[in-house]
Design a protein around this motif. Structure first.
Motif, PDB file in Angstrom:
ATOM      1  N   VAL A  48      11.808 -17.336 -56.776  1.00  0.00           N
ATOM      2  CA  VAL A  48      12.791 -16.433 -56.162  1.00  0.00           C
ATOM      3  C   VAL A  48      12.063 -15.262 -55.511  1.00  0.00           C
ATOM      4  O   VAL A  48      11.230 -14.608 -56.138  1.00  0.00           O
ATOM      5  N   THR A  49      12.393 -15.011 -54.254  1.00  0.00           N
ATOM      6  CA  THR A  49      11.841 -13.858 -53.545  1.00  0.00           C
ATOM      7  C   THR A  49      12.965 -12.868 -53.280  1.00  0.00           C
ATOM      8  O   THR A  49      14.041 -13.267 -52.804  1.00  0.00           O
ATOM      9  N   VAL A  50      12.734 -11.613 -53.606  1.00  0.00           N
ATOM     10  CA  VAL A  50      13.709 -10.558 -53.343  1.00  0.00           C
ATOM     11  C   VAL A  50      13.056  -9.533 -52.429  1.00  0.00           C
ATOM     12  O   VAL A  50      11.980  -9.016 -52.736  1.00  0.00           O
ATOM     13  N   ILE A  51      13.700  -9.266 -51.310  1.00  0.00           N
ATOM     14  CA  ILE A  51      13.222  -8.273 -50.354  1.00  0.00           C
ATOM     15  C   ILE A  51      14.202  -7.111 -50.388  1.00  0.00           C
ATOM     16  O   ILE A  51      15.402  -7.300 -50.183  1.00  0.00           O
ATOM     17  N   VAL A  52      13.700  -5.919 -50.654  1.00  0.00           N
ATOM     18  CA  VAL A  52      14.551  -4.725 -50.703  1.00  0.00           C
ATOM     19  C   VAL A  52      14.169  -3.826 -49.539  1.00  0.00           C
ATOM     20  O   VAL A  52      13.010  -3.443 -49.394  1.00  0.00           O
ATOM     21  N   ARG A  53      15.154  -3.525 -48.703  1.00  0.00           N
ATOM     22  CA  ARG A  53      14.911  -2.670 -47.546  1.00  0.00           C
ATOM     23  C   ARG A  53      15.703  -1.374 -47.695  1.00  0.00           C
ATOM     24  O   ARG A  53      16.912  -1.403 -47.931  1.00  0.00           O
ATOM     25  N   ASP A  54      15.004  -0.271 -47.541  1.00  0.00           N
ATOM     26  CA  ASP A  54      15.647   1.039 -47.573  1.00  0.00           C
ATOM     27  C   ASP A  54      16.168   1.378 -46.185  1.00  0.00           C
ATOM     28  O   ASP A  54      15.455   1.216 -45.193  1.00  0.00           O
ATOM     29  N   VAL A  55      17.401   1.835 -46.131  1.00  0.00           N
ATOM     30  CA  VAL A  55      18.023   2.213 -44.866  1.00  0.00           C
ATOM     31  C   VAL A  55      18.500   3.660 -44.980  1.00  0.00           C
ATOM     32  O   VAL A  55      19.181   4.023 -45.943  1.00  0.00           O
ATOM     33  N   GLU A  56      18.124   4.459 -44.020  1.00  0.00           N
ATOM     34  CA  GLU A  56      18.592   5.846 -43.993  1.00  0.00           C
ATOM     35  C   GLU A  56      20.103   5.867 -43.755  1.00  0.00           C
ATOM     36  O   GLU A  56      20.631   5.057 -43.001  1.00  0.00           O
ATOM     37  N   ARG A  57      20.782   6.805 -44.382  1.00  0.00           N
ATOM     38  CA  ARG A  57      22.232   6.907 -44.214  1.00  0.00           C
ATOM     39  C   ARG A  57      22.625   7.139 -42.762  1.00  0.00           C
ATOM     40  O   ARG A  57      23.706   6.748 -42.335  1.00  0.00           O
ATOM     41  N   THR A  58      21.740   7.758 -42.005  1.00  0.00           N
ATOM     42  CA  THR A  58      22.029   7.988 -40.587  1.00  0.00           C
ATOM     43  C   THR A  58      22.001   6.697 -39.790  1.00  0.00           C
ATOM     44  O   THR A  58      22.493   6.648 -38.670  1.00  0.00           O
ATOM     45  N   HIS A  59      21.446   5.628 -40.365  1.00  0.00           N
ATOM     46  CA  HIS A  59      21.361   4.332 -39.695  1.00  0.00           C
ATOM     47  C   HIS A  59      22.347   3.330 -40.288  1.00  0.00           C
ATOM     48  O   HIS A  59      22.221   2.131 -40.055  1.00  0.00           O
ATOM     49  N   TRP A  60      23.290   3.806 -41.085  1.00  0.00           N
ATOM     50  CA  TRP A  60      24.203   2.935 -41.808  1.00  0.00           C
ATOM     51  C   TRP A  60      25.622   3.357 -41.457  1.00  0.00           C
ATOM     52  O   TRP A  60      26.016   4.485 -41.697  1.00  0.00           O
ATOM     53  N   GLY A  61      26.396   2.447 -40.896  1.00  0.00           N
ATOM     54  CA  GLY A  61      27.773   2.764 -40.566  1.00  0.00           C
ATOM     55  C   GLY A  61      28.733   2.249 -41.610  1.00  0.00           C
ATOM     56  O   GLY A  61      28.567   1.160 -42.143  1.00  0.00           O
ATOM     57  N   LYS A  62      29.738   3.046 -41.917  1.00  0.00           N
ATOM     58  CA  LYS A  62      30.740   2.649 -42.902  1.00  0.00           C
ATOM     59  C   LYS A  62      32.076   3.242 -42.469  1.00  0.00           C
ATOM     60  O   LYS A  62      32.167   4.449 -42.243  1.00  0.00           O
ATOM     61  N   GLY A  63      33.072   2.403 -42.330  1.00  0.00           N
ATOM     62  CA  GLY A  63      34.373   2.891 -41.926  1.00  0.00           C
ATOM     63  C   GLY A  63      34.399   3.458 -40.515  1.00  0.00           C
ATOM     64  O   GLY A  63      35.194   4.352 -40.219  1.00  0.00           O
ATOM     65  N   GLY A  64      33.501   2.987 -39.672  1.00  0.00           N
ATOM     66  CA  GLY A  64      33.457   3.443 -38.303  1.00  0.00           C
ATOM     67  C   GLY A  64      32.692   4.732 -38.070  1.00  0.00           C
ATOM     68  O   GLY A  64      32.676   5.271 -36.979  1.00  0.00           O
ATOM     69  N   ARG A  65      32.020   5.209 -39.132  1.00  0.00           N
ATOM     70  CA  ARG A  65      31.251   6.452 -39.034  1.00  0.00           C
ATOM     71  C   ARG A  65      29.908   6.265 -39.729  1.00  0.00           C
ATOM     72  O   ARG A  65      29.781   5.455 -40.641  1.00  0.00           O
ATOM     73  N   PRO A  66      28.908   7.066 -39.320  1.00  0.00           N
ATOM     74  CA  PRO A  66      27.647   7.030 -40.053  1.00  0.00           C
ATOM     75  C   PRO A  66      27.884   7.444 -41.523  1.00  0.00           C
ATOM     76  O   PRO A  66      28.661   8.365 -41.784  1.00  0.00           O
ATOM     77  N   ALA A  67      27.235   6.760 -42.441  1.00  0.00           N
ATOM     78  CA  ALA A  67      27.393   7.084 -43.862  1.00  0.00           C
ATOM     79  C   ALA A  67      26.948   8.516 -44.159  1.00  0.00           C
ATOM     80  O   ALA A  67      27.409   9.131 -45.118  1.00  0.00           O
ATOM     81  N   SER A  68      26.063   9.047 -43.333  1.00  0.00           N
ATOM     82  CA  SER A  68      25.582  10.415 -43.551  1.00  0.00           C
ATOM     83  C   SER A  68      26.652  11.468 -43.274  1.00  0.00           C
ATOM     84  O   SER A  68      26.492  12.630 -43.651  1.00  0.00           O
ATOM     85  N   ASP A  69      27.782  11.067 -42.668  1.00  0.00           N
ATOM     86  CA  ASP A  69      28.853  12.013 -42.378  1.00  0.00           C
ATOM     87  C   ASP A  69      29.735  12.302 -43.582  1.00  0.00           C
ATOM     88  O   ASP A  69      30.664  13.082 -43.486  1.00  0.00           O
ATOM     89  N   GLY A  70      29.454  11.683 -44.682  1.00  0.00           N
ATOM     90  CA  GLY A  70      30.267  12.022 -45.835  1.00  0.00           C
ATOM     91  C   GLY A  70      30.593  10.887 -46.677  1.00  0.00           C
ATOM     92  O   GLY A  70      31.121  10.704 -47.606  1.00  0.00           O
TER      93      GLY A  70
END
Length: 61
Positions: free
Chosen positions: A39-61
């Motif tokens: 089993v290979t597991v790859i974990v990638r860190d993503v900045e909140r400014t590069h992650w969208g949630k609910g139509g907005r960047p996650a860094s917005d709240g």
């Protein structure tokens, strides 16, 4: 054999990353009936400014 990629927000420490990898490996190994070494597991860190949630960047709240 199985390759699992996890994208999560950056900022998690080595201990949490290690626990995540261990738990995912154990679960996939059990369900797929394969050795943990296959089993290979790859974990990638993503900045909140590069992650969208609910139509907005996650860094917005």
């Amino acid at each position: 054999m199985p390759v699992i990629t996890v994208d999560w927000w950056s900022g998690n420490d080595h201990e949490r990353r290690s626990a995540l990898i261990g738990e995912i490996t154990a679960t996939v190994s059990r369900i797929a009936h394969c050795p943990a070494e296959a089993v290979t597991v790859i974990v990638r860190d993503v900045e909140r400014t590069h992650w969208g949630k609910g139509g907005r960047p996650a860094s917005d709240g």
